[in-house]
Design an enzyme around this catalytic site. Structure first.
Site, short mmCIF file in Angstrom:
data_model
loop_
_atom_site.label_atom_id
_atom_site.label_comp_id
_atom_site.label_asym_id
_atom_site.label_seq_id
_atom_site.Cartn_x
_atom_site.Cartn_y
_atom_site.Cartn_z
N TRP A 37 5.96 3.66 -11.16
CA TRP A 37 4.59 3.44 -10.70
C TRP A 37 3.57 4.29 -11.46
O TRP A 37 2.38 4.07 -11.35
CB TRP A 37 4.47 3.72 -9.19
CG TRP A 37 5.10 5.04 -8.80
CD1 TRP A 37 6.32 5.22 -8.26
CD2 TRP A 37 4.54 6.35 -8.98
NE1 TRP A 37 6.58 6.56 -8.08
CE2 TRP A 37 5.51 7.28 -8.51
CE3 TRP A 37 3.33 6.85 -9.48
CZ2 TRP A 37 5.30 8.66 -8.53
CZ3 TRP A 37 3.12 8.22 -9.51
CH2 TRP A 37 4.09 9.10 -9.04
N ASN A 38 4.05 5.30 -12.21
CA ASN A 38 3.04 6.21 -12.80
C ASN A 38 2.33 5.62 -14.02
O ASN A 38 1.18 5.97 -14.30
CB ASN A 38 3.63 7.60 -13.11
CG ASN A 38 4.80 7.57 -14.05
OD1 ASN A 38 5.35 6.52 -14.35
ND2 ASN A 38 5.19 8.73 -14.54
N LYS A 92 12.03 -5.30 -12.90
CA LYS A 92 11.60 -5.01 -11.54
C LYS A 92 10.58 -3.87 -11.62
O LYS A 92 10.92 -2.72 -11.85
CB LYS A 92 12.78 -4.58 -10.67
CG LYS A 92 12.39 -4.50 -9.21
CD LYS A 92 12.89 -3.22 -8.56
CE LYS A 92 12.29 -3.08 -7.17
NZ LYS A 92 10.88 -2.63 -7.22
N PRO A 93 9.30 -4.21 -11.42
CA PRO A 93 8.31 -3.12 -11.42
C PRO A 93 8.34 -2.38 -10.10
O PRO A 93 8.82 -2.92 -9.09
CB PRO A 93 6.97 -3.87 -11.59
CG PRO A 93 7.23 -5.27 -11.13
CD PRO A 93 8.70 -5.54 -11.22
N ALA A 94 7.82 -1.17 -10.07
CA ALA A 94 7.78 -0.39 -8.83
C ALA A 94 7.01 -1.17 -7.76
O ALA A 94 6.00 -1.81 -8.07
CB ALA A 94 7.09 0.94 -9.10
N GLY A 143 12.54 6.58 -14.48
CA GLY A 143 12.37 7.05 -13.10
C GLY A 143 13.08 8.38 -12.93
O GLY A 143 13.36 9.09 -13.91
N SER A 144 13.40 8.69 -11.69
CA SER A 144 13.96 10.02 -11.41
C SER A 144 15.41 10.14 -11.86
O SER A 144 16.14 9.14 -11.96
CB SER A 144 13.87 10.31 -9.91
OG SER A 144 14.82 9.51 -9.23
N GLU A 190 15.36 6.92 -19.06
CA GLU A 190 14.25 7.85 -19.31
C GLU A 190 13.98 8.51 -17.97
O GLU A 190 13.34 7.92 -17.09
CB GLU A 190 13.07 7.04 -19.84
CG GLU A 190 12.11 7.84 -20.65
CD GLU A 190 10.99 8.37 -19.80
OE1 GLU A 190 11.17 9.48 -19.25
OE2 GLU A 190 9.98 7.67 -19.66
N CYS A 239 6.33 12.33 -16.43
CA CYS A 239 7.59 13.05 -16.58
C CYS A 239 7.53 14.03 -17.75
O CYS A 239 8.35 14.94 -17.82
CB CYS A 239 8.75 12.08 -16.71
SG CYS A 239 8.53 10.92 -18.02
N GLU A 263 10.50 18.93 -10.52
CA GLU A 263 9.23 18.37 -10.99
C GLU A 263 8.19 18.45 -9.89
O GLU A 263 8.42 17.97 -8.77
CB GLU A 263 9.41 16.89 -11.33
CG GLU A 263 10.04 16.63 -12.68
CD GLU A 263 10.08 15.13 -12.99
OE1 GLU A 263 9.45 14.73 -13.97
OE2 GLU A 263 10.74 14.38 -12.28
C1 SIN Z 1 6.40 8.93 -17.99
O1 SIN Z 1 5.82 9.79 -17.37
O2 SIN Z 1 7.37 8.32 -17.50
C2 SIN Z 1 5.98 8.52 -19.39
C3 SIN Z 1 4.85 9.27 -19.91
C4 SIN Z 1 4.49 8.90 -21.33
O3 SIN Z 1 4.88 7.86 -21.85
O4 SIN Z 1 3.78 9.68 -21.93
#
Ligand code: SIN
Length: 491
Positions: A157-158, A181-183, A235-236, A257, A291, A393
């Protein structure tokens, strides 16, 4: 609903096999605006059966798509990129509405997402194989790169636009089909991107979007369906580990990722203004919900007070919390009240261990905003290295400062984490720059730079921050299989 220039971008149905459809059950789920808490849409609530249908549609489409000439794949991606650019303002409005980030930042995300589509439109024509010297003259060795097949993707979602684009574009470029599948918090940006992909002429079934709240049901199809060859997840780490376990049964290829815990180190030989600017950019992007953003700031003792004075001044001048649609806003809400509570807990833990907490910036929230979604911009001084936030985090607009003395000490502190996504450091000493860059146990290092993400660079982590890379030519490798041909009887 908001008023868009192109109202057809506002979609609330699933996109499967080129058709826009409701959930089989007819059920929907609510999507809200985190700035106000208001419900902005009811979106079709897909589950296992819709996911299976999408995978079957993707499988059928892939059989043709894998044979589409590289030039065709490239041209369709380019057309999609052009449409994203043409519709960037609407896409940014949708993004701010469902995610909360300030509109200026949403516009940057749309440009960032589009850059992946443009990049992979170009890379589609450059999927090269190899010819290798054989062990004897009777043979020839060739290496082909072929699409991995049907890909599943689960996006966060970020960055509801860019993280999707970063997975869709290389998949399409390589000749794969994909089910995303989007958030559940941010499905509208994904659906709007699919509208434009359809309009660009990307064939039915090559891109499929399944939205839904039942993450477990959709996730288990996306990791275990026999037609799927690969999963790409952002995601996490905790969720990533579960998905990895599920993928193991079918030995699916994966790109993970996952979470980060980036150290941001400022040495006494750094350009202090540049370090503060980099710290602000890294920390406050998306209200600290990335992240790669700096999670722990290590400041060398000799410049600690100077850094505190400078960052305090810039925070108080630049940070204005509020509704992302208000032009002056630079800091939006967090994604949920749970996220706010988590940040509160980590800050309270640091304070209980001796840190000093200061709220800096403008946090007078306007009438009508959902206060439970906002966290005040915070500076934490003298954080002890054993504070919980040094291992977890924060995902919040909190700058946690830890004082250090020696280079060896800070390298050990920086590496003392199970994560290995990004790290940043500021120094003008070239020998130190090489030493640090090589010693930090991460996939990405920002040297005198706080923003490192772009489509031309390999994004990804090591340790428990993940596997594989996204973006760049390396990102294409995750979507192709290598096939070796041994041609005999040559002489
Ligand atoms: C992320 O926070 O998952 C990606 C951030 C980015 O692409 O810079």
């Amino acid at each position: 609903m908001i008023s868009l220039l192109n109202q057809s971008l506002w979609r609330t149905q699933l996109y499967i096999g080129g058709e826009w459809t409701d959930a089989d059950s007819g059920h929907t789920f609510a999507v809200n605006n985190p700035a106000t808490g208001a419900i902005i849409a009811q979106v079709a609530n897909g589950g296992a059966s819709e996911t299976r249908r999408a995978i079957v549609a993707a499988d059928i489409a892939q059989r043709k798509w894998k044979n589409a000439p590289a030039k065709t794949r490239s041209q369709l991606l380019r057309k999609w990129f052009d449409l994203v650019v043409e519709n960037q303002e609407d896409l940014a409005q949708i993004l701010t509405l469902e995610q909360g980030k300030p509109l200026a930042e949403a516009r940057r995300e749309i440009a960032y997402g589009a850059s992946y589509i443009e990049w992979f439109a170009e890379e589609a024509k450059r999927i090269y194989g190899d010819v290798i010297a054989p062990p004897d003259n009777g043979k020839r060795i060739l290496v082909l790169k072929q699409p991995v097949g049907v890909v599943a993707a689960i996006t966060p979602w970020n960055f509801p636009n860019a993280m999707l684009a970063r997975k869709l574009a290389p998949a399409v470029a390589a000749g794969c089909s994909i089910v995303v599948k989007p958030a559940a918090q941010t499905p509208l940006s994904a659906l709007a991107l699919a509208v434009l992909a359809e309009r660009a002429g990307i064939p039915a079934g090559v891109i499929n979007i399944v939205c839904g709240e039942d993450v477990a049901a959709i996730g288990s199809e996306l990791t275990q369906h026999p037609a799927l060859r690969k999963l790409s997840f952002t995601g996490s780490t905790a969720v990533g580990k579960k998905l990895l376990q599920q993928c193991a049964a079918g030995v699916k290829k994966v790109t993970m990722e996952l979470g980060g815990n980036a150290p941001f180190i400022v040495f006494d030989d750094a350009d202090m203004d540049a370090a503060v600017a980099g710290a602000m950019a890294s920390k406050f992007r998306n209200s600290g919900q990335t992240c790669v953003c700096a999670n722990r700031f290590y400041i060398q003792a000799a410049v600690y007070d100077e850094f505190v004075a400078k960052i305090s001044r810039v925070m108080s001048e630049e940070l204005i919390a509020g509704d992302g649609f208000v032009e002056s806003t630079t800091l939006g809400p967090l994604i949920s009240p749970v996220a706010v509570e988590k940040a509160r807990g980590l800050v309270a833990d640091a304070v209980a261990r001796g840190a000093v907490r200061k709220e800096i910036g403008q946090f007078a929230l306007a009438e009508g905003l959902a206060k439970e979604y906002f966290y005040p911009p915070t500076l934490l001084l003298d954080v002890p290295p054993d504070a919980a936030l040094c291992n977890e985090e924060l995902f919040a607009p909190v700058v946690a400062l830890i004082k250090f003395t020696h280079e060896e000490e800070v390298v050990a502190l920086a590496n003392a984490t199970e994560f290995g996504l990004a790290a940043y450091f500021y120094s003008q000493n070239s020998a130190r720059i090489w030493r640090l860059a090589e010693q930090l146990e991460v996939g990405m290092v920002g040297v005198n730079e706080g923003i490192i993400s772009n489509e031309m660079a390999p994004f990804g982590g090591i340790k428990q921050s993940g596997w594989g890379r996204e973006g760049s030519a390396y990102g294409m490798e995750d979507y192709v299989n290598i096939k070796y041909l041994c041609i005999g009887s040559i002489s």
